[in-house]
Design a protein around this motif. Structure first.
Motif, PDB file in Angstrom:
ATOM      1  N   PRO A 314     -23.495  44.936   3.842  1.00 62.74           N
ATOM      2  CA  PRO A 314     -23.638  43.807   2.902  1.00 62.74           C
ATOM      3  C   PRO A 314     -24.594  44.106   1.752  1.00 62.74           C
ATOM      4  N   GLU A 317     -22.870  46.449  -0.717  1.00 66.05           N
ATOM      5  CA  GLU A 317     -21.794  45.763  -1.458  1.00 66.05           C
ATOM      6  C   GLU A 317     -22.365  44.928  -2.600  1.00 66.05           C
ATOM      7  N   ARG A 318     -23.505  44.275  -2.367  1.00 65.07           N
ATOM      8  CA  ARG A 318     -24.132  43.489  -3.432  1.00 65.07           C
ATOM      9  C   ARG A 318     -24.540  44.382  -4.604  1.00 65.07           C
ATOM     10  N   ARG A 321     -21.435  45.497  -6.533  1.00 61.13           N
ATOM     11  CA  ARG A 321     -20.898  44.404  -7.368  1.00 61.13           C
ATOM     12  C   ARG A 321     -21.705  44.254  -8.659  1.00 61.13           C
ATOM     13  N   GLU A 351     -32.509  48.695  -1.354  1.00 65.20           N
ATOM     14  CA  GLU A 351     -31.977  48.315  -2.654  1.00 65.20           C
ATOM     15  C   GLU A 351     -32.641  49.083  -3.785  1.00 65.20           C
TER      16      GLU A 351
END
Length: 466
Positions: A314, A317-318, A321, A351
């Motif tokens: 997840p 994927e963020r 995007r 991140e």
């Protein structure tokens, strides 16, 4: 033994002790039974000996007379090993009396020194008869009349009877103890496994803490394990307080430096172009440097925390995007295998490193950027780290890439190979430092797509193994 499981060690020790105890019991019982059987056999021969004594006398013709009835047919059958003999002694020269089982055969008589009489003037000794039987002889000498005439009385029994009886008893005993031993081992194994089940519950509870499904060891444990669970919970609480304190201090420092740096950046806009650009560039570099060291301090404070977990897919994927929106002319692909990979690091650290790598790849890529995450077959050389699960995170692009000599320059802090592109030159250095703080690795190489390949080795944990 040092590395084996607690269950295996307890089972092994219990099995060895049970086997040793059963062997000692078997030998002891067998020995005691042998002693009792031999004593009973001697008592039987003694009783038969006195039966013969009571049945024999001297007749008026000065001969030995009598017909002992011992109630055992073996004294009437030849070569059975069951005999009785009455022999005159001294000047008494009458013919001896013998059982029909002995016939004309004779029995050897050892000397007094080889087999002395006891306090009851009896002696027992083994001999071999002419038929090859091992027999035990019970012997005594008795005065038969007032004139002092005496005779030697002997009764024998076949020792094979005793040995057969002992062997039969021993075999039955060994079979019974073997059955009992196997049953005891099974019961011991069940008892040990049942008794150690709380440790399995503690393992499951700790696994939930590791996976982030619980913040403390939950459940009821026996009083032998409860102190350990209490101490682990106290350690988790202490670790959480340390992390929170470090985060608060990092936040305070970031807040205290944010305003002065912002002032410097604003003042740089009021200066002429050349001086303003220099001040702005240095202020931005200082801002990036401060952020880098703050991140390192935060990671060092929480690196050992068992609560540092992030589900990789997840979060990635963020990031992808966001990069697709910011770079609509580039194609971004993401592959995570197997699904459900969990990284042992903070989400913001993941991140930060992946964002730096994707931003760098998007800056130089022609059209394609690839991000893959998979379980690694390699691990750091440190034994503590080697026991964990590790994952490979790879970012590739189809840009111009770097030559080997350029890669070492690109890894240096603040070094920018392309001054035409925006940036501070700290991105790759920050990625390397974050990976190092988590005991991972970071390297650059030529990608199969033609551009740069950035490969990170990070600590991870697959959910199916939690």
């Amino acid at each position: 033994m040092q590395n084996s499981s607690l269950t295996a060690r307890v089972l092994l020790l219990a099995s060895l002790w049970s086997a040793l105890a059963l062997v000692v019991i078997a030998v002891t019982i067998s020995t005691l039974y042998r002693q009792g059987a031999e004593r009973s056999f001697s008592d039987l021969l003694r009783a038969q000996l006195y039966n013969v004594i009571n049945s024999v006398s001297i007749s008026n013709e000065n001969t030995l007379t009598g017909s002992p009835q011992l109630g055992d047919l073996r004294f009437a059958q030849p070569d059975t090993g069951w005999y009785w003999v009455v022999e005159p002694l001294g000047n008494f020269t009458a013919a001896p009396l013998v059982s029909s089982s002995l016939g004309v055969a004779s029995l050897p008589v050892p000397g007094i020194l080889d087999a002395p009489f006891d306090s009851r003037y009896e002696r027992f000794y083994p001999v071999v008869d002419e038929a090859g039987n091992r027999v035990l002889v019970a012997e005594t000498e008795v005065v038969l009349d007032g004139e002092g005439r005496a005779a030697r009385f002997r009764v024998t029994g076949n020792l094979d009877v005793v040995e057969d009886d002992i062997a039969s008893f021993s075999n039955s005993l060994y079979i019974a103890l073997a059955i009992f031993g196997v049953g005891s081992l099974a019961v011991n194994g069940f008892a040990i496994l049942f008794g150690l089940r709380p440790l399995d519950r503690a393992k499951v509870a700790l696994g939930k803490v590791r996976s982030g499904d619980a913040e403390r060891l939950e459940g009821t444990f026996p009083r032998e394990i409860q102190p350990l669970a209490t101490e682990i919970n106290a350690l988790i609480d202490s670790n959480r307080r340390l992390v929170e304190r470090a985060r608060m201090q990092v936040g305070n420092l970031a807040h205290s430096l944010k305003t002065p740096i912002a002032v410097l950046l604003n003042e740089a806009r009021l200066l002429d172009h050349q001086q303003g650009e220099l001040v702005r560039t240095q202020a931005e570099a200082m801002q990036a440097q401060v952020q880098s060291y703050l991140s390192r301090a935060r990671i060092a404070a929480q690196r050992g925390s068992i609560l540092a977990r992030v589900e990789a897919e997840p979060a990635l994927e963020r990031l992808v995007r966001v990069m697709r929106r910011l770079n609509s002319d580039k194609n971004f692909t993401l592959q995570v295998a197997p699904a459900g990979l969990v990284l042992a690091m903070e989400q913001q650290d993941l991140e930060e490193v992946v964002g730096n790598l994707l931003e760098n790849a998007a800056r130089f890529a022609a059209s394609n950027v690839s991000l893959t995450l998979e379980v690694s077959t390699q691990a750091p050389s440190d034994p503590e780290d080697a026991r964990r699960t590790w994952v490979n995170l790879v970012v590739e692009d189809d840009g111009p890439g770097l030559e080997p000599e350029q890669i070492s320059e690109a890894m240096k802090r603040g070094k920018r190979l392309d001054e035409s592109k925006p940036g501070t030159g700290l991105g790759l250095s920050i990625v390397s430092e974050v990976a190092s703080e988590y005991h991972g690795t970071f390297k650059l190489s030529r990608s199969a797509l033609g551009g740069l390949k950035a490969e990170l080795l990070l600590p991870g944990l697959s959910k199916e193994h939690v």
